[in-house]
Design a protein around this motif. Structure first.
Motif, short mmCIF file in Angstrom:
data_model
loop_
_atom_site.label_atom_id
_atom_site.label_comp_id
_atom_site.label_asym_id
_atom_site.label_seq_id
_atom_site.Cartn_x
_atom_site.Cartn_y
_atom_site.Cartn_z
N GLN A 18 -65.44 33.07 27.16
CA GLN A 18 -65.35 34.53 27.24
C GLN A 18 -66.34 35.10 28.25
OE1 GLN A 18 -63.17 36.59 25.93
NE2 GLN A 18 -62.06 34.95 24.85
N LEU A 19 -67.55 34.54 28.32
CA LEU A 19 -68.54 35.02 29.29
C LEU A 19 -68.06 34.74 30.71
CD1 LEU A 19 -71.22 36.31 29.95
CD2 LEU A 19 -72.34 34.09 29.59
N GLU A 20 -67.48 33.57 30.93
CA GLU A 20 -66.90 33.29 32.25
C GLU A 20 -65.82 34.30 32.59
OE1 GLU A 20 -65.45 29.35 31.97
OE2 GLU A 20 -67.38 28.40 32.41
N SER A 21 -64.93 34.57 31.63
CA SER A 21 -63.86 35.53 31.86
C SER A 21 -64.39 36.91 32.19
CB SER A 21 -62.96 35.60 30.61
OG SER A 21 -61.93 36.55 30.78
N VAL A 22 -65.44 37.31 31.48
CA VAL A 22 -66.06 38.62 31.73
C VAL A 22 -66.61 38.70 33.15
CG1 VAL A 22 -68.11 39.98 31.16
CG2 VAL A 22 -66.55 39.27 29.35
N LEU A 23 -67.36 37.68 33.57
CA LEU A 23 -67.96 37.71 34.91
C LEU A 23 -66.89 37.69 35.99
CD1 LEU A 23 -70.98 35.29 34.35
CD2 LEU A 23 -71.01 37.78 34.51
N LEU A 24 -65.83 36.91 35.80
CA LEU A 24 -64.75 36.89 36.78
C LEU A 24 -64.01 38.23 36.81
CD1 LEU A 24 -63.38 33.29 36.21
CD2 LEU A 24 -64.62 34.13 38.20
N ASN A 25 -63.81 38.83 35.65
CA ASN A 25 -63.19 40.15 35.60
C ASN A 25 -64.00 41.18 36.38
OD1 ASN A 25 -60.93 39.50 34.12
ND2 ASN A 25 -61.86 39.98 32.14
N LEU A 26 -65.32 41.15 36.17
CA LEU A 26 -66.18 42.09 36.88
C LEU A 26 -66.15 41.83 38.39
CD1 LEU A 26 -69.28 42.21 34.47
CD2 LEU A 26 -67.48 43.93 34.76
N ALA A 27 -66.07 40.56 38.79
CA ALA A 27 -66.00 40.24 40.22
C ALA A 27 -64.72 40.79 40.82
CB ALA A 27 -66.10 38.73 40.42
N VAL A 28 -63.60 40.62 40.13
CA VAL A 28 -62.31 41.12 40.64
C VAL A 28 -62.33 42.65 40.71
CG1 VAL A 28 -59.84 41.28 40.18
CG2 VAL A 28 -61.04 39.12 39.86
N ASN A 29 -62.88 43.27 39.68
CA ASN A 29 -62.97 44.73 39.67
C ASN A 29 -63.83 45.23 40.82
OD1 ASN A 29 -62.27 47.21 38.25
ND2 ASN A 29 -64.46 47.37 37.83
N ALA A 30 -64.95 44.54 41.08
CA ALA A 30 -65.81 44.93 42.20
C ALA A 30 -65.10 44.73 43.53
CB ALA A 30 -67.10 44.10 42.16
N ARG A 31 -64.34 43.64 43.64
CA ARG A 31 -63.58 43.41 44.87
C ARG A 31 -62.63 44.57 45.16
NH1 ARG A 31 -58.91 39.37 44.09
NH2 ARG A 31 -58.13 41.31 43.17
N ASP A 32 -61.95 45.07 44.14
CA ASP A 32 -61.00 46.15 44.34
C ASP A 32 -61.68 47.45 44.76
OD1 ASP A 32 -59.05 44.39 43.60
OD2 ASP A 32 -58.91 45.11 41.52
N ALA A 33 -62.99 47.58 44.47
CA ALA A 33 -63.71 48.81 44.81
C ALA A 33 -64.39 48.74 46.17
CB ALA A 33 -64.75 49.12 43.74
#
Length: 427
Positions: free
Chosen positions: A282-297
């Motif tokens: 779950q922590l890996e998923s969270v960090l990857l989610n945040l990375a993708v969200n940052a990429r989109d911004a």
């Protein structure tokens, strides 16, 4: 009475004062010049006193200044008469002026002595300066107290706002969790029946395609339910002891792939980082989610920084939302467009998104929030328009009395589970 006045003002038998000086010029003109200067000076003093009292109506004992002015004016008149009587023996008029001067001087002196204690009681300039200094000190203390009161009110307002936000998130979580739990049961029935239909229905291309579409939709719905359960803190977690620095290092290639050519990752990992208790996948998923969200911004050329640091209990105690215990802080910092305060305050709410319709479910950050809270931690967002965004995850430090000693985790590529091989969708 008239005879007396006639005799008093009769000057026929009198000689001018100049005779006493034998009309010597040096004596005569010395007296003239001296008495003229004294008289003019005496006449100017009452004028100055009158202007002063007129302009300063707040002055204490103003009437006394007028009495002094009248007394000095009478004294000046006697000096002008002294010049006059050098040539004209008008001693009767001079005597009346001196008598008036005597009356005024006696009256002034009689009023002055009783007034003296009151005048002495007036504060001195040093006393006034000290009083002004004390007043300024009291004003400074009042201003400091007002500033402290304003700060306390602001902190109370922030605390109340955080409480309202927490209560709102708790209420939304309860509602979301209940709906997701019931919906998940219904989805289980749907998926089980789709499996049975696929087994009993004769093989047909159209039927297979319809069943596959239905199964895909059901699986997507199930994935959505899992995100809702994550926000509601009802997802099953398997916490273990994690070295966050090593986990982030293992994820660096996946993060780089998630960013594509939009941004470059940067790691700032603190030395001596404490171990944490969390679910690894779950922590890996969270960090990857945040990375993708940052990429989109971010625009091409951006930078994504993942930073770690220890947060001692003493520091955490002063931080809103944290318990007085040791934490590890993981920061995901981007150089993107940022978000307004209003958007940042709602970013963790489920189904809230600023993306276009069809580009996200609005459950990405809410899933992050739910996971961190379920892990007994805290999450916060700091962002401003045009200044990028910082997402901070606070995870509790590993407590040896609650969990076994830390064990070395295999590399991300060696672990099973969807988060190690696939990129989760983020909305």
């Amino acid at each position: 009475m008239l005879d007396f006045l006639g005799t008093f003002f009769d000057r026929s038998t009198l000689a001018p004062h100049g005779i006493c000086l034998l009309w010597r010029p040096e004596l005569i003109w010395t007296h003239v010049v001296s008495d003229l200067v004294i008289g003019l000076a005496y006449f100017s003093i009452p004028v100055a006193l009158g202007v002063f009292v007129t302009q300063r109506r707040d002055i204490a004992f103003g009437w006394m200044f007028w009495a002094f002015a009248l007394f000095i004016l009478a004294c000046g008149t006697t000096h002008f008469f002294a010049i006059w009587t050098l040539w004209v023996p008008d001693y009767g008029a001079e005597a009346l002026v001196k008598a008036a001067t005597a009356v005024v001087s006696v009256g002034t002196a009689a009023a002055l002595w009783p007034l003296l204690p009151k005048a002495l009681a007036l504060p001195s300039p040093e006393t006034l300066r000290q009083a002004n200094a004390d007043l300024r000190a009291r004003i400074a203390e009042r201003d400091a107290a007002l500033a402290a009161l304003r700060q306390a009110n602001a902190e109370r307002d922030r605390a109340e706002e955080m409480l309202r936000q927490t209560q709102k998130m708790e209420a939304i979580g309860e509602l979301t969790g209940g709906v997701a739990h019931d919906f998940n049961n219904l989805l289980g029935i749907v998926i089980a029946n789709l499996d049975r239909i696929a087994q009993v229905v004769p093989r047909d291309a159209k039927a297979d395609h319809a069943i596959a579409d239905a199964m895909t939709g059901a699986e997507r719905a199930a994935n959505l339910v899992q995100k809702m359960l994550a926000f509601a803190r009802r997802q099953p977690l398997h916490p273990t002891v994690i070295d966050a620095n090593r986990l982030i290092g293992d994820l660096s290639e996946l993060v780089r792939g998630a960013l594509h050519a939009i941004a470059q990752p940067r790691l700032e990992l603190a030395e001596g980082l404490w171990a944490v208790n969390a679910d690894t996948n779950q922590l890996e998923s969270v960090l990857l989610n945040l990375a993708v969200n940052a990429r989109d911004a971010m625009q091409p050329g951006g930078v994504l920084t993942i930073r770690t640091r220890n947060l001692p209990a003493a520091t955490a105690a002063a931080h809103a939302g944290l318990q007085p215990r040791d934490y590890v802080c993981i920061e995901v910092v981007d150089t993107g467009s940022g978000m307004s305060r209003e958007v940042a305050e709602r970013a963790f709410e489920p189904f809230f998104t600023t993306k276009a319709v069809g580009q996200g479910t609005g459950l990405g950050l809410s899933q992050v929030f739910g996971f961190v809270k379920q892990s007994d931690g805290h999450a916060e967002i700091e962002s401003r328009i045009g200044s990028g965004t910082v997402v901070r995850l606070y995870l509790p430090r590993h407590d040896p009395s609650r969990l076994p000693e830390p064990r070395l985790l295999p590399a991300a590529s060696e672990r099973s589970g969807p988060s190690a091989f696939s990129m989760p969708k983020f909305a």
